[in-house]
Each structure stands twice: as structure tokens, then as C-alpha cells.
Design an enzyme around this catalytic site. Structure first.
Site, PDB file in Angstrom:
ATOM      1  N   CYS A   1      33.189 -77.128 -30.047  1.00 41.16           N
ATOM      2  CA  CYS A   1      33.437 -78.336 -29.278  1.00 41.16           C
ATOM      3  C   CYS A   1      34.730 -78.160 -28.481  1.00 41.16           C
ATOM      4  O   CYS A   1      35.688 -77.544 -28.952  1.00 41.16           O
ATOM      5  CB  CYS A   1      33.578 -79.602 -30.110  1.00 41.16           C
ATOM      6  SG  CYS A   1      32.138 -79.963 -31.110  1.00 41.16           S
TER       7      CYS A   1
ATOM      8  N   ARG B   1      32.824 -73.335 -25.712  1.00 39.91           N
ATOM      9  CA  ARG B   1      33.049 -73.813 -27.081  1.00 39.91           C
ATOM     10  C   ARG B   1      31.877 -74.614 -27.639  1.00 39.91           C
ATOM     11  O   ARG B   1      31.842 -74.949 -28.819  1.00 39.91           O
ATOM     12  CB  ARG B   1      34.305 -74.684 -27.130  1.00 39.91           C
ATOM     13  CG  ARG B   1      35.550 -73.965 -26.687  1.00 39.91           C
ATOM     14  CD  ARG B   1      36.735 -74.892 -26.750  1.00 39.91           C
ATOM     15  NE  ARG B   1      37.084 -75.221 -28.115  1.00 39.91           N
ATOM     16  CZ  ARG B   1      37.898 -74.500 -28.867  1.00 39.91           C
ATOM     17  NH1 ARG B   1      38.461 -73.419 -28.395  1.00 39.91           N
ATOM     18  NH2 ARG B   1      38.164 -74.865 -30.100  1.00 39.91           N
TER      19      ARG B   1
ATOM     20  N   TRP C   1      29.198 -78.979 -29.752  1.00 37.91           N
ATOM     21  CA  TRP C   1      28.369 -78.027 -30.489  1.00 37.91           C
ATOM     22  C   TRP C   1      28.034 -78.749 -31.786  1.00 37.91           C
ATOM     23  O   TRP C   1      28.901 -78.973 -32.627  1.00 37.91           O
ATOM     24  CB  TRP C   1      29.140 -76.747 -30.759  1.00 37.91           C
ATOM     25  CG  TRP C   1      28.312 -75.672 -31.382  1.00 37.91           C
ATOM     26  CD1 TRP C   1      27.488 -74.791 -30.746  1.00 37.91           C
ATOM     27  CD2 TRP C   1      28.232 -75.354 -32.775  1.00 37.91           C
ATOM     28  NE1 TRP C   1      26.887 -73.954 -31.660  1.00 37.91           N
ATOM     29  CE2 TRP C   1      27.324 -74.269 -32.910  1.00 37.91           C
ATOM     30  CE3 TRP C   1      28.814 -75.874 -33.935  1.00 37.91           C
ATOM     31  CZ2 TRP C   1      26.993 -73.703 -34.138  1.00 37.91           C
ATOM     32  CZ3 TRP C   1      28.488 -75.306 -35.158  1.00 37.91           C
ATOM     33  CH2 TRP C   1      27.596 -74.231 -35.250  1.00 37.91           C
TER      34      TRP C   1
ATOM     35  N   ASN D   1      36.907 -82.521 -32.483  1.00 44.67           N
ATOM     36  CA  ASN D   1      36.403 -81.169 -32.726  1.00 44.67           C
ATOM     37  C   ASN D   1      36.701 -80.852 -34.187  1.00 44.67           C
ATOM     38  O   ASN D   1      37.821 -81.032 -34.631  1.00 44.67           O
ATOM     39  CB  ASN D   1      37.140 -80.190 -31.809  1.00 44.67           C
ATOM     40  CG  ASN D   1      36.921 -78.744 -32.196  1.00 44.67           C
ATOM     41  OD1 ASN D   1      35.870 -78.395 -32.728  1.00 44.67           O
ATOM     42  ND2 ASN D   1      37.913 -77.910 -31.933  1.00 44.67           N
ATOM     43  N   GLY D   2      35.685 -80.408 -34.946  1.00 49.37           N
ATOM     44  CA  GLY D   2      35.917 -80.079 -36.352  1.00 49.37           C
ATOM     45  C   GLY D   2      34.913 -80.788 -37.234  1.00 49.37           C
ATOM     46  O   GLY D   2      33.882 -81.274 -36.763  1.00 49.37           O
TER      47      GLY D   2
ATOM     48  N   GLU E   1      27.206 -53.309 -33.803  1.00 47.89           N
ATOM     49  CA  GLU E   1      27.651 -54.159 -32.697  1.00 47.89           C
ATOM     50  C   GLU E   1      26.581 -54.202 -31.594  1.00 47.89           C
ATOM     51  O   GLU E   1      26.323 -55.262 -31.013  1.00 47.89           O
ATOM     52  CB  GLU E   1      28.997 -53.630 -32.166  1.00 47.89           C
ATOM     53  CG  GLU E   1      29.537 -54.290 -30.905  1.00 47.89           C
ATOM     54  CD  GLU E   1      29.777 -55.786 -31.026  1.00 47.89           C
ATOM     55  OE1 GLU E   1      29.745 -56.339 -32.136  1.00 47.89           O
ATOM     56  OE2 GLU E   1      29.958 -56.431 -29.965  1.00 47.89           O
TER      57      GLU E   1
ATOM     58  N   LYS F   1      24.772 -57.577 -30.196  1.00 53.03           N
ATOM     59  CA  LYS F   1      24.732 -57.983 -28.777  1.00 53.03           C
ATOM     60  C   LYS F   1      23.308 -58.276 -28.350  1.00 53.03           C
ATOM     61  O   LYS F   1      23.039 -59.279 -27.701  1.00 53.03           O
ATOM     62  CB  LYS F   1      25.296 -56.880 -27.859  1.00 53.03           C
ATOM     63  CG  LYS F   1      26.784 -56.682 -27.848  1.00 53.03           C
ATOM     64  CD  LYS F   1      27.581 -57.794 -27.223  1.00 53.03           C
ATOM     65  CE  LYS F   1      27.975 -58.828 -28.224  1.00 53.03           C
ATOM     66  NZ  LYS F   1      29.132 -58.610 -29.025  1.00 53.03           N
TER      67      LYS F   1
ATOM     68  N   HIS G   1      15.485 -44.349 -46.698  1.00 52.23           N
ATOM     69  CA  HIS G   1      15.556 -45.173 -47.919  1.00 52.23           C
ATOM     70  C   HIS G   1      14.922 -46.543 -47.703  1.00 52.23           C
ATOM     71  O   HIS G   1      15.224 -47.478 -48.426  1.00 52.23           O
ATOM     72  CB  HIS G   1      17.015 -45.299 -48.373  1.00 52.23           C
ATOM     73  CG  HIS G   1      17.632 -43.974 -48.680  1.00 52.23           C
ATOM     74  ND1 HIS G   1      17.274 -43.225 -49.782  1.00 52.23           N
ATOM     75  CD2 HIS G   1      18.531 -43.218 -48.004  1.00 52.23           C
ATOM     76  CE1 HIS G   1      17.943 -42.080 -49.785  1.00 52.23           C
ATOM     77  NE2 HIS G   1      18.715 -42.059 -48.700  1.00 52.23           N
TER      78      HIS G   1
ATOM     79  N   LYS H   1      31.533 -70.126 -28.656  1.00 48.98           N
ATOM     80  CA  LYS H   1      32.499 -69.021 -28.564  1.00 48.98           C
ATOM     81  C   LYS H   1      33.519 -69.027 -29.704  1.00 48.98           C
ATOM     82  O   LYS H   1      33.712 -68.026 -30.359  1.00 48.98           O
ATOM     83  CB  LYS H   1      33.206 -69.106 -27.212  1.00 48.98           C
ATOM     84  CG  LYS H   1      34.181 -67.981 -26.954  1.00 48.98           C
ATOM     85  CD  LYS H   1      33.468 -66.717 -26.598  1.00 48.98           C
ATOM     86  CE  LYS H   1      34.404 -65.554 -26.369  1.00 48.98           C
ATOM     87  NZ  LYS H   1      33.674 -64.281 -26.506  1.00 48.98           N
TER      88      LYS H   1
HETATM   89  C1  F6R Z   1      29.598 -61.987 -31.007  1.00 46.13           C
HETATM   90  C2  F6R Z   1      30.748 -62.855 -31.141  1.00 46.13           C
HETATM   91  C3  F6R Z   1      31.066 -63.406 -32.492  1.00 46.13           C
HETATM   92  C4  F6R Z   1      32.587 -63.389 -32.718  1.00 46.13           C
HETATM   93  C5  F6R Z   1      32.920 -64.078 -34.053  1.00 46.13           C
HETATM   94  C6  F6R Z   1      34.402 -63.981 -34.366  1.00 46.13           C
HETATM   95  O1  F6R Z   1      29.457 -61.527 -29.706  1.00 46.13           O
HETATM   96  O2  F6R Z   1      31.434 -63.138 -30.201  1.00 46.13           O
HETATM   97  O3  F6R Z   1      30.394 -62.717 -33.501  1.00 46.13           O
HETATM   98  O4  F6R Z   1      33.016 -62.064 -32.722  1.00 46.13           O
HETATM   99  O5  F6R Z   1      32.545 -65.417 -33.980  1.00 46.13           O
HETATM  100  O6  F6R Z   1      35.170 -64.575 -33.373  1.00 46.13           O
HETATM  101  P1  F6R Z   1      36.701 -64.240 -33.197  1.00 46.13           P
HETATM  102  O7  F6R Z   1      36.806 -62.825 -32.786  1.00 46.13           O
HETATM  103  O8  F6R Z   1      37.167 -65.183 -32.120  1.00 46.13           O
HETATM  104  O9  F6R Z   1      37.364 -64.496 -34.516  1.00 46.13           O
END
Ligand code: F6R
Length: 610
Positions: free
Chosen positions: A2, A27, A75, A99-100, A483, A487, A506, A605
Site C-alpha cells: 500500500c 506498492r 494491496w 498501510n500495514g 532467480e 523471474k 533424484h 514491490k
Molecule cells: C522478486 C522480488 C521479491 C523481493 C522480495 C524482497 O522479483 O522482487 O521477491 O526480492 O520481496 O524484497 P526486498 O529486497 O525489498 O527485501
């Protein structure tokens, strides 16, 4: 999660609030709303389900006028995304954005219902609105009403309160969710992230845990958790104003992938000579600690966790220091043993991830010799609460899928490992020089990797109609495969998994058939021959192979096997280099699938809730 904005100004602020929300949309993007009040106490609220652009369209065709107001992009945590659950929430003259998560919202809801309040939403936020309204009836000011309210709340919040009967002030409270105050001339602003306000001001004050601030045109008065008036520093931010713009790119993610050479140059600047790491650039206090470290414990989530997993190989192979890596949400809820002389390192793009922050706070009580963060956001909670921070300098990352933050985290961690090894005399001068020169070469090499964009775009068509994809790697390329899978799944919604290639037989080999693309990260290193055997295991079962490897690796394209030729780079920095084609692959598959690349469904994010 949020995003919050607020403003107290002597001009119409509707556009400022909407632009702020647009910049905070990373966010959360389920629904958005704003509420403003003018000096005659005329109050208007507009809320819309969906993206901020829906709200912006509604605001553009309304006659919304007011100099004091709040905005929110949501969110959803409590209650489905709907107009009635979207913020701002109202109770009488009181308007709240939040937010929270309020953990005791059920108990408060019952209490307020007994007092005669009717709830119209399923949100936890509505209890804050009614509580402030209740307290305002007897309090001498809105500030006092908010102070009395926060004393009853359990959980995490950044919240702003507005009283339409008192239209020249906002009260903002911070406990567990980030809040900054933007200082203007004769006007002041509030946001979850300075990025929201960079088009208006560069002067920011970060609230600390438990702070409550009263904001008017001319003043910002901050009170700490005990109610004492306190001063908080105002700092000048030099972040680029265009950080919130896509420029010539179609998506923020694409822009951020292509910004990696610059982001890496910024990350390395001032931290390396031509052949050595400058240990002091990590910080004077850091050097003392590095001299004594015997063990490293890394804590992070998501992509940042994958950076930690990669760095573990470096800590052990380059510095000879044992290293454990754990997901923050696991670490914080289990009984762990702190090893002697252990340094705790959190890794985070945002510096606000709730689980990582909680793990840090817990670790501070558990006998670690120091707590350090590798972080991208100056002034974030992790940076402020750690003993020292080694900043990644990636610049603002807006796309929800983390890209340049990851590669700069890796470069930062490699510098840290080298500095640690050097301080403890565990690395030869020649090895240090090799690593440093590999790092210097990296930005240009990433440019070469980006030049593969067209080839990878063509390859992406093979993946877009598939249900699943496997990624394989060995050694430090295993976390890069993890990773890559993350993605692909988060932006294309294709189920993807990563395996350490030796683990294939395995179990996962049972998945291989003619519909299963298998991406192999196969740089020329000591494990290449082993990896070739794993590739044969897949070929023999009819799997579709996509092998990313160097010219001279000995792979030949064949039926069901495509080879993507990569330039040769130094083995140590190769994990950073091989990340880039994986990002491009995920991006192009998502483009073909037509997903919302920058704001994938169900994600946000900055994960500031547990
Ligand atoms: C994936 C992604 C998330 C963040 C995770 C941690 O692309 O962005 O998996 O890596 O939410 O976020 P931070 O790095 O901000 O602690």
C-alpha cells in the site's frame, strides 16, 4: 504494501496526490482513492477499484478542490479489492489512510460495534477511523485523538488522519511501516516513499518507529512514542526526478534491466582502486568488525535471498568464512543458535520488508557481533536500524520484479567478501586483483549480454505456450537458476522451478517430456563436464534444451537442443553476467503472454506486511 500520500498546501492538491499515487503504485494496485478538504470544510472523496489510472480518470472529470488531503493505493490484506474496501476510510469528520496490518482489529471492531459504530468495509483500517472519531469527541486536538488511538493498536501501521472540521492539518503515525515527510515552502507533504514526492521537493524527514507528527502549512511537529516533542533531521535527497518515468522503454522492468551497466558502475564507484578493494569504503566501524568475523549469517526474502545464496559460495570459497543463508520468515520463527563472532547481514532492495526487518530486530537481541545491511534505499528502516549499511546504489527500482537490485546486490556482496578476505589476510594480492578487475569489466560485459536481447526475444516464443519450465545450474549458478525461475513465474505466470543439476536424477527427471523446456546455465568452469552429463540425461528423455554457454564449451545445437552463445567472462563474476539473459527471457515471455509486466497479479514491490 500500500502507498500513502498526504498534503497540506495552499493550492489545489488533487493532481499532486494522484501523481504521488502513480509513483507509489508499485506498492499495491488493487484499488486507489483520495479525499480532500478545502478551507470552507467542503469534503470530497473519490475511490476506484483497479489501477491509479482509473482514479486519475475519475478525478479529471470531477470538480475536486481542496488544499489538504490524503491518497492511498491498496494491496488488499483484509477484505477483497473493492470500492467499499478501498481507502480513504471515513468515520464522521475523520478520514484515514493506512498501510500495514492491525492485528487486534477483531477485538477493536467488537468494542466499537458495542459503542454503536457501523462497519461498512471488511478492512482492519476502518477500526482506526472509528477509534480516532471516538477519541476525537473528548480529546483537545486531532493529535491527541491519534495518540490515544495508536496506544490501542497492535500491529504495523503507517497511517494518516484528517479531520474535515479542522482542514489545515494532518496527523501521521508510524509503527512498522515507512513514512517520510516532504518539506515544501508554505506546504508540507507525507508519503510512504520519497519517490512519490520527488517532483515537488527534495527535502525529506524520515519518521522513526513510534513517531506521531502533526503537519500544517508551516510546521512539522514530531512526537516520539512516549509523547515527547523530538527533532528529526531533514535531509536533502539527490535521487533523479525521472526515476518514476519509463522514458523510451515500454516497461519499468525493461528500463531497469537496461540500466544495469550504469547501476553497476555507480555501485563500484569509489570502492575499488584498479586492483584492490577499498575496505574503508564499507565504513570505519565495519572494518573493525570484519577483522574479527568468524561466521556470516545472511537473512533475506525472495530475490534478495537468492543474492544471499550466491554470496554464500563466495564467502566460503574466496574468504574461507562459513556462511549460512536463511529466508527471513523462517529465521524469525525458529529457535536458532548464534555462532561465536557471527556477523548478521540482511539483504534487501527496499529496506522495508517486514520479515527481514523483524528478523533483524530479533537478531539484535541474540548475540551477533554486528548487524549489517546490503540495501538499496537510503534512510529505509533496515539501513537506520543496522550497525552499518553497504548500499547497492541501483537507483529507484519500480518494476515489481527485481532486476538491477539483484545484480548490484551481487556486486556489493562480492566486494564485501573480498574486503573481508583481505582484512583477514585470507586472499592473495593476485586473487584480489583478479576479482577487482573482473568487477571493473562487468558493466561493459553486461552491455554485451544486453545485446542478446533480439536473440532471446526470438527464443521466448518457444516458452510462451508452455505450462512449466525447469532451470538448471550447478555451484553458484544454482541460485542464479532459482532467480531465473522466480523471474519467469512472477511475470509470465508460467510455473517454473530450479534444480541443482546434480539433483535431477533424484526426482525431477520424471517431469521431462517433449513439452518441458529445460534452461541450462552452463558457463565454462570446473563443473561444466558434470553439467554435460546432466544435459545428456535430459536429452535422452526427449526434453527441450536451451543451453546458455560460451563459444568454446563444446556444445553443438541439435534436435531439441538450442545453444545460446555467451561471451567468455571471468568465472567469479559470471553469476552476475548470466543473470541478464535470464531476466530478458522472462521479460519477453511475459510480453508475448500479455501480462502486466511491471505490476504482476497478486504482488507488490515492498512487502511491508508479514
Ligand atoms: C522478486 C522480488 C521479491 C523481493 C522480495 C524482497 O522479483 O522482487 O521477491 O526480492 O520481496 O524484497 P526486498 O529486497 O525489498 O527485501
Amino acid at each position: 504494501m500500500c502507498g500513502i500520500v498526504g498534503a497540506v498546501a495552499q493550492r489545489n492538491i488533487a493532481d499532486i496526490l494522484v501523481e504521488g499515487l502513480r509513483r507509489l503504485e508499485y506498492r499495491g494496485y488493487d484499488s486507489a482513492g483520495i479525499a480532500v478538504v478545502d478551507l470552507h470544510k467542503n469534503y470530497t472523496r473519490i475511490r476506484r477499484i483497479g489501477k491509479v489510472r482509473e482514479l486519475a480518470n475519475a478525478v479529471a472529470t470531477s470538480n475536486l478542490i481542496g488544499g489538504t488531503g490524503v491518497g492511498h493505493t491498496r494491496w488488499a490484506t483484509h477484505g477483497v479489492p473493492s470500492e467499499v474496501n478501498s481507502h480513504p476510510h471515513i468515520s464522521g469528520d475523520i478520514t484515514i489512510v493506512h498501510n500495514g496490518i492491525i492485528e487486534n482489529h477483531q477485538a477493536l471492531r467488537s468494542l466499537l460495534q458495542d459503542r454503536g459504530y457501523t462497519f461498512v468495509s471488511q478492512t482492519d483500517t476502518e477500526v482506526i477511523a472509528h477509534l480516532v472519531e471516538w477519541e476525537r469527541r473528548t480529546a483537545t486536538s486531532l493529535l491527541e485523538a491519534v495518540q490515544k488511538t495508536t496506544a490501542q493498536l497492535q500491529g504495523a501501521y503507517g497511517a494518516v488522519a484528517m479531520d474535515s472540521n479542522d482542514p489545515e492539518r494532518l496527523i501521521v503515525a508510524r509503527s512498522g511501516s515507512p513514512i517520510v515527510i516532504g518539506h515544501g515552502i508554505g506546504e508540507n507533504f507525507i508519503a510512504s516513499d520519497p519517490l512519490a514526492l520527488l517532483n515537488i521537493t527534495r527535502r525529506f524527514m524520515y519518521l522513526e518507529e513510534g513517531d506521531i507528527a502533526e503537519i500544517t502549512y508551516d510546521n512539522v511537529n514530531v512526537f516520539d512514542a512516549s509523547g515527547q516533542h523530538v527533532e528529526r533531521a531533514v535531509i536533502e535527497l539527490h535521487a533523479q526526478q525521472d526515476a518514476g518515468e519509463k522514458g523510451k522503454y515500454r516497461h519499468f522492468m525493461q528500463k531497469e534491466v537496461f540500466e544495469q551497466p550504469t547501476a553497476l558502475r555507480n555501485t563500484l564507484e569509489g570502492r575499488l582502486t584498479h586492483d584492490a578493494v577499498i575496505t574503508e569504503s564499507i565504513g570505519v566501524n565495519a572494518v573493525d568488525i570484519l577483522n574479527k568475523v568468524e561466521h556470516v549469517q545472511i537473512i533475506a526474502c525472495g530475490t534478495s535471498f537468492n543474492a544471499g545464496m550466491t554470496a554464500r559460495y563466495w564467502f566460503e570459497s574466496i574468504a574461507g568464512i562459513s556462511c549460512d543463508v536463511e529466508i527471513a520468515s523462517e529465521f524469525r520463527y525458529r529457535k536458532f543458535v548464534t555462532r561465536p563472532n557471527s556477523l548478521l547481514i540482511t539483504i534487501s532492495q527496499s529496506g522495508e520488508t517486514a520479515d527481514t526487518l523483524a528478523a533483524l530486530r530479533l537478531a539484535k537481541k541474540c548475540g551477533y557481533m554486528g548487524v549489517m545491511t546490503v540495501c538499496n534505499v537510503a534512510g529505509s528502516s533496515l539501513v537506520r536500524e543496522s550497525d552499518f549499511a553497504f548500499m547497492t546504489r541501483a537507483g529507484a527500482e519500480i518494476g515489481v520484479a527485481s532486476t538491477k537490485a539483484f545484480t548490484t546486490q551481487l556486486a556489493t556482496l562480492l566486494m564485501l567478501v573480498t574486503a573481508l578476505a583481505k582484512q583477514q589476510k585470507r586472499i592473495s594480492k593476485a586473487k584480489e586483483k583478479e576479482i577487482v578487475q573482473a568487477l571493473h569489466a562487468l558493466p561493459e560485459q553486461i552491455e554485451q549480454a544486453l545485446a542478446l536481447d533480439k536473440d532471446i526475444k526470438a527464443l521466448a516464443t518457444d516458452f510462451a505456450d508452455k505450462q512449466h519450465t525447469l532451470f538448471l545450474g550447478r555451484g553458484e549458478f544454482y541460485p542464479i537458476a532459482v532467480e531465473a525461475a522466480l523471474k519467469l513465474k512472477e511475470i509470465s505466470y508460467i510455473h517454473a522451478e530450479a534444480y541443482a543439476a546434480g539433483e535431477l536424477k533424484h526426482g525431477p527427471l520424471a517431469l521431462i517430456d517433449a513439452d518441458m523446456p529445460v534452461v541450462v546455465i552452463a558457463p565454462g568452469n570446473d563443473l561444466l563436464e558434470k553439467l554435460k552429463s546432466n544435459i545428456e540425461e535430459v536429452r535422452a528423455r526427449g526434453g527441450l534444451l536451451y543451453v546458455f554457454s560460451e563459444q568454446k564449451s563444446g556444445f553443438e545445437a541439435a534436435h531439441n537442443m538450442k545453444i545460446i552463445r555467451m561471451p567468455k567472462v571471468n568465472e567469479i563474476t559470471a553469476p552476475i553476467f548470466y543473470t541478464v539473459p535470464m531476466q530478458l527471457l522472462a521479460y519477453h515471455v511475459a510480453l508475448i503472454k500479455g501480462t502486466d509486466v511491471d505490476q504482476p497479479r497478486n504482488l507488490a514491490k515492498a512487502v511491508t506486511v508479514e
